[in-house]
Design an enzyme around this catalytic site. Structure first.
Site, PDB file in Angstrom:
ATOM      1  N   GLU A 113       8.079  25.162 -19.790  1.00 35.57           N
ATOM      2  CA  GLU A 113       7.081  24.161 -19.390  1.00 35.57           C
ATOM      3  C   GLU A 113       7.518  23.479 -18.105  1.00 35.57           C
ATOM      4  O   GLU A 113       8.708  23.330 -17.872  1.00 35.57           O
ATOM      5  CB  GLU A 113       6.974  23.068 -20.479  1.00 35.57           C
ATOM      6  CG  GLU A 113       6.805  23.619 -21.871  1.00 35.57           C
ATOM      7  CD  GLU A 113       6.904  22.534 -22.963  1.00 35.57           C
ATOM      8  OE1 GLU A 113       7.117  21.358 -22.615  1.00 35.57           O
ATOM      9  OE2 GLU A 113       6.760  22.891 -24.129  1.00 35.57           O
ATOM     10  N   LYS A 115       8.746  20.572 -15.924  1.00 32.05           N
ATOM     11  CA  LYS A 115       9.380  19.295 -16.249  1.00 32.05           C
ATOM     12  C   LYS A 115       8.681  18.232 -15.417  1.00 32.05           C
ATOM     13  O   LYS A 115       8.840  18.163 -14.198  1.00 32.05           O
ATOM     14  CB  LYS A 115      10.875  19.322 -15.944  1.00 32.05           C
ATOM     15  CG  LYS A 115      11.574  18.058 -16.381  1.00 32.05           C
ATOM     16  CD  LYS A 115      13.073  18.230 -16.377  1.00 32.05           C
ATOM     17  CE  LYS A 115      13.789  17.082 -17.078  1.00 32.05           C
ATOM     18  NZ  LYS A 115      13.556  15.784 -16.462  1.00 32.05           N
ATOM     19  N   ASP A 117       7.666  14.766 -13.803  1.00 28.95           N
ATOM     20  CA  ASP A 117       8.470  13.644 -13.341  1.00 28.95           C
ATOM     21  C   ASP A 117       7.671  12.359 -13.466  1.00 28.95           C
ATOM     22  O   ASP A 117       7.064  11.889 -12.514  1.00 28.95           O
ATOM     23  CB  ASP A 117       8.889  13.897 -11.889  1.00 28.95           C
ATOM     24  CG  ASP A 117       9.976  12.938 -11.458  1.00 28.95           C
ATOM     25  OD1 ASP A 117      10.551  12.261 -12.331  1.00 28.95           O
ATOM     26  OD2 ASP A 117      10.245  12.867 -10.253  1.00 28.95           O
ATOM     27  N   TYR A 227       4.079  17.022 -24.766  1.00 32.12           N
ATOM     28  CA  TYR A 227       4.901  18.233 -24.871  1.00 32.12           C
ATOM     29  C   TYR A 227       5.733  18.317 -26.130  1.00 32.12           C
ATOM     30  O   TYR A 227       6.553  19.207 -26.257  1.00 32.12           O
ATOM     31  CB  TYR A 227       5.800  18.371 -23.651  1.00 32.12           C
ATOM     32  CG  TYR A 227       6.566  17.108 -23.294  1.00 32.12           C
ATOM     33  CD1 TYR A 227       7.546  16.604 -24.142  1.00 32.12           C
ATOM     34  CD2 TYR A 227       6.293  16.422 -22.113  1.00 32.12           C
ATOM     35  CE1 TYR A 227       8.243  15.448 -23.826  1.00 32.12           C
ATOM     36  CE2 TYR A 227       6.987  15.268 -21.782  1.00 32.12           C
ATOM     37  CZ  TYR A 227       7.956  14.783 -22.651  1.00 32.12           C
ATOM     38  OH  TYR A 227       8.628  13.642 -22.333  1.00 32.12           O
ATOM     39  N   LYS A 315      16.528  22.646 -13.259  1.00 33.34           N
ATOM     40  CA  LYS A 315      16.052  21.780 -12.180  1.00 33.34           C
ATOM     41  C   LYS A 315      15.774  22.571 -10.903  1.00 33.34           C
ATOM     42  O   LYS A 315      16.466  23.532 -10.608  1.00 33.34           O
ATOM     43  CB  LYS A 315      17.117  20.730 -11.871  1.00 33.34           C
ATOM     44  CG  LYS A 315      17.281  19.670 -12.937  1.00 33.34           C
ATOM     45  CD  LYS A 315      16.063  18.795 -12.971  1.00 33.34           C
ATOM     46  CE  LYS A 315      16.309  17.448 -13.621  1.00 33.34           C
ATOM     47  NZ  LYS A 315      17.243  16.566 -13.008  1.00 33.34           N
ATOM     48  N   CYS A 409      26.125 -12.324  10.016  1.00 32.02           N
ATOM     49  CA  CYS A 409      24.879 -11.964   9.350  1.00 32.02           C
ATOM     50  C   CYS A 409      23.781 -11.787  10.396  1.00 32.02           C
ATOM     51  O   CYS A 409      23.600 -12.662  11.249  1.00 32.02           O
ATOM     52  CB  CYS A 409      24.517 -13.067   8.365  1.00 32.02           C
ATOM     53  SG  CYS A 409      22.852 -12.903   7.725  1.00 32.02           S
ATOM     54  N   CYS A 412      21.304 -15.030   9.848  1.00 27.28           N
ATOM     55  CA  CYS A 412      21.676 -16.433  10.076  1.00 27.28           C
ATOM     56  C   CYS A 412      22.879 -16.588  10.997  1.00 27.28           C
ATOM     57  O   CYS A 412      23.280 -17.710  11.315  1.00 27.28           O
ATOM     58  CB  CYS A 412      21.958 -17.138   8.753  1.00 27.28           C
ATOM     59  SG  CYS A 412      23.498 -16.608   7.997  1.00 27.28           S
ATOM     60  N   CYS A 427      26.907 -11.926   3.221  1.00 26.09           N
ATOM     61  CA  CYS A 427      26.701 -13.176   3.923  1.00 26.09           C
ATOM     62  C   CYS A 427      26.813 -14.248   2.853  1.00 26.09           C
ATOM     63  O   CYS A 427      26.087 -14.203   1.860  1.00 26.09           O
ATOM     64  CB  CYS A 427      25.309 -13.202   4.552  1.00 26.09           C
ATOM     65  SG  CYS A 427      24.822 -14.855   5.062  1.00 26.09           S
ATOM     66  N   CYS A 432      21.246 -19.136   4.132  1.00 27.04           N
ATOM     67  CA  CYS A 432      20.748 -18.023   4.951  1.00 27.04           C
ATOM     68  C   CYS A 432      19.301 -17.719   4.579  1.00 27.04           C
ATOM     69  O   CYS A 432      18.969 -17.564   3.412  1.00 27.04           O
ATOM     70  CB  CYS A 432      21.625 -16.796   4.743  1.00 27.04           C
ATOM     71  SG  CYS A 432      20.940 -15.311   5.491  1.00 27.04           S
TER      72      CYS A 432
END
Ligand code: IVH
Length: 671
Positions: A113, A115, A117, A227, A315, A409, A412, A427, A432
């Site tokens: 079958e 698979k 997702d 399934y 897969k 950062c 900021c 940071c 910030c």
């Protein structure tokens, strides 16, 4: 009421159910959409006027029900396992050989079958009526999402009668998906409305099923393919193929690209064919599931803890492409973590245009020696954010620029700090703006205060205009100021204020989640709400008390303590409460599954486990309400001793603690 009205209602209920099945399951409608809508409108009219004429499986019941406060969790009567993966023909052949050896029988046929997702669910039918739907969850426990699933047109609310009748109990398993076409349309509308777009169909499906308000789910284009089955009472199937045929007769959509009763060779041939048609399918599949067809053989092969021996997932190779890294930028997240992101020359990776890929952190960039101007190999697997696997060295011209993580950062400008033992650079300026914006977005998000209409753009704007400098400011926003903001019409200002007002009644677990404490997601928030009745009780807890909660890790416990110790955080919490936020807690003292033999027990795991990883064992145990600690004491109920167990085993023996080996643990987990 006229008796003829009752007849009309029954006739419409039946006809609309049939038309919906023809449209959504058989893909073979015989009336126009307009005609369908007209009939449905008539039925709604009758049922509204005479509610006693409505029935549980009326097609009018697919519009959603009033929102829930939280999802309940429920145990699966038979665990919903996952699948072992095969990555090449050799793995599939080895699977076949193992089956022959274990069964001592070589005439084994398979069902193959696609698979799918999407999101795995289980639907329970009692005497033919849909009574419950749950998510897969961790395989043992899932969340009850019945109202949401009811809105999905291809899910039968009642089983179609077959010659064999209808089983007393039927648990059906399947995958909820969104097609590519529907996904594009959904995202387009969201974009137009200024809402965040979904990353991929699977996320969109998962997000839609996680709505507490099923009326929202009803607007999402969800579909199902089934399934398999869980528990069945009052009917028996002999083969996977026979079961799928029966499910189809009950009115479920079963995928059309399924091959039944085929040999190993045919399985491998079919895999290539499936890989070829994959890109023509209107939904995402990530491989093929191969199942031993005869159910008695499936049973004889049995299961391992996480996956059956009778099935395997073959897969497809991850989709990949090469493209140019045009730039590397740095994003600042809610907790201040700086994440480098590659800006790519847009490239089509397996049907999806990709223009960004996360680079995780500076170490990763150094390890892979990724530079601006490099040609990179990018993969996209399932719902995972695209990743740069490696750079193509041979494509280097010599003008590529190495990347340096900034010392300050990017938002900021304050100095960043490298977190000890972690690859992350953060940071740490709590003022910030990047953090503040992200924190507020989190605070108002669906799973938090759920302030409808307070989208990303508006939050950005409010922070930039200086109208928001903490969560607490949300509750004192005034309409006057709001409507003066650019593009902020008076009407939507009023709506916003109403949404904020409406969010003030909040469950404790959402409240905790909204605070955005490090390492404290939905699950941890729920655990905390189960344990502490009030905010005061939680604020008064010490690290030890938090660590003692089943399922709570040390890192989370420490983060929670740190959060509440902070004086500024305490002040903000006071302001939030003073603004009229009311917290209610229905989770307090709610047990997980007190009936399981391991529930409430304390276990220690030691030595090497062979089948389970330690972490998985821990997760399974905690899901059952057991506690896993690291040292043996008189309070330990069980010691699980793996291979080469040492001093802990000795200590447990001395203390007379019950000792289990891994097989025994697995046996009890399956109870
Ligand atoms: S059978 C014990 N069949 O794959 C057997 N699963 O990794 C497991 N899935 O959670 C389920 N398509 O969500 C089966 N045709 C299919 C499937 C399928 C997708 C998903 C399912 C499951 C996961 C297992």
């Amino acid at each position: 009421m006229k008796p003829s009205l009752e007849q009309e209602a029954r006739k419409l209920q039946k006809e609309l159910t049939d038309h919906s099945h023809r449209y959504h399951v058989m893909d073979d409608p015989i009336i126009s959409d307009g005609e369908y809508d007209r009939l449905l409108a008539r039925l709604v009219e009758i049922e509204t006027r005479y509610p006693e004429l409505s029935v549980a499986d009326s097609p009018t019941k697919r519009v959603g029900a009033p929102p829930l406060a939280a999802f309940e969790s429920a145990a699966h009567s038979i665990p919903m396992l996952s699948l072992d993966n095969a990555f090449g023909d050799e793995d599939v052949k080895a699977f076949h050989e193992r089956n022959i050896k274990n069964l001592d029988f070589d005439k084994i046929f398979y069902t193959a079958e696609p698979k799918l997702d999407g999101v795995a669910v289980e639907l329970t039918y009692e005497n033919g009526m849909l009574t419950r739907a749950t998510t897969r969850g961790d395989g043992f426990m899932g969340e009850v999402i019945t109202e949401n699933v009811r809105t999905i047109p291809s899910v039968p609310l009642r089983l179609q009668k077959t010659q064999a009748g209808v089983p007393e109990l039927l648990e059906v398993r399947g995958e909820i998906i969104i097609t590519h076409k529907d996904f594009e349309r959904l995202n387009k509308t969201r974009l137009e409305k200024g809402e965040a777009v979904f990353a991929n169909p699977r996320n969109a499906a998962a997000g839609s099923l996680r709505q507490l308000d099923s009326r929202i789910t009803a607007t999402r284009p969800l579909r199902i393919f089934v399934y398999g089955v869980g528990q069945v009472v009052g009917m028996a199937f002999e083969t996977q193929a026979g079961m799928l045929a029966a499910l189809k007769n009950f009115g479920f959509p079963v995928n059309e690209h399924i091959q039944t009763h085929i040999s190993l060779k045919e399985v491998l041939d079919f895999y290539r064919r499936l890989a070829e048609i994959r890109s023509n399918l209107d939904y995402e599949i990530d491989g093929m599931v191969i199942k031993v067809d005869r159910l008695d053989l499936q049973q004889a092969l049995g299961e391992k803890i996480k996956s059956p021996r009778w099935a395997i997932a073959y897969k497809f190779a991850a989709v990949q492409a090469t493209t140019l890294i045009q730039d590397i930028i740095v994003q600042v997240g809610r907790t201040g973590t700086l994440t480098p992101v590659a800006i790519l020359e847009p490239v089509n990776v397996g049907g999806v245009m990709v223009s960004r890929a996360t680079l995780h952190n500076a170490d990763e960039i150094r390890r892979k020696d990724i530079r601006v101007g490099d040609t990179a190999l990018v993969v996209r697997a399932g719902d995972v954010i695209p990743k740069v696997v490696k750079i193509i060295e041979s494509a280097r011209k010599g003008n590529e620029r190495p990347f340096e993580m900034p010392d300050t950062c990017p938002v900021c400008n304050s100095r960043v700090r490298r977190v000890e033992d972690e690859a992350a650079v953060k940071c740490i300026n709590i003022a910030c703006r990047a953090q503040l914006t992200e924190r507020i977005k989190h605070f108002v998000s669906k799973k938090g205060f759920d302030m409808d209409g307070l989208g990303k753009k508006i939050v950005d704007q409010l922070v930039n205009e200086g109208l928001l400098s903490s969560f607490a400011d949300l509750f004192t926003l005034d309409r006057q100021r709001l409507s003066e903001l650019d593009r902020q019409a008076e009407k939507s200002a009023a709506n916003l204020i109403a949404a904020i007002e409406g969010s003030k009644q909040i469950s404790f677990s959402r409240f905790i989640f909204a605070l955005g404490i490090d390492h404290t997601g939905e699950n941890a928030a729920r655990l905390l709400a189960r344990q502490f009745e009030t905010l005061d009780a939680l604020m008064g807890a010490d690290k030890q008390q938090l660590e003692n909660i089943h399922g709570m890790g040390e890192t989370t416990a420490a983060a929670v303590v740190r959060f509440f110790e902070n004086q500024e955080n305490r002040t903000i919490l006071q302001q939030i409460l003073a603004a009229g936020v009311m917290i209610h807690n229905d989770l307090f003292a709610k047990k997980i599954d007190a009936t399981h033999p391991l529930s409430g027990k304390t276990l220690v795991l030691t030595g090497t486990l062979e089948t389970l990883t330690r972490n998985d064992a821990k997760k399974h145990l905690e899901a059952l309400g057991a506690k896993v600690t690291s040292s043996v004491s008189a309070r330990t109920d069980f010691l699980v001793a793996g291979r080469d167990a040492g001093s802990k085993l000795k200590k447990a023996q001395d203390l007379g603690v019950v000792i289990l080996d891994e097989a025994q643990l697995i046996g009890i987990l399956h109870d």
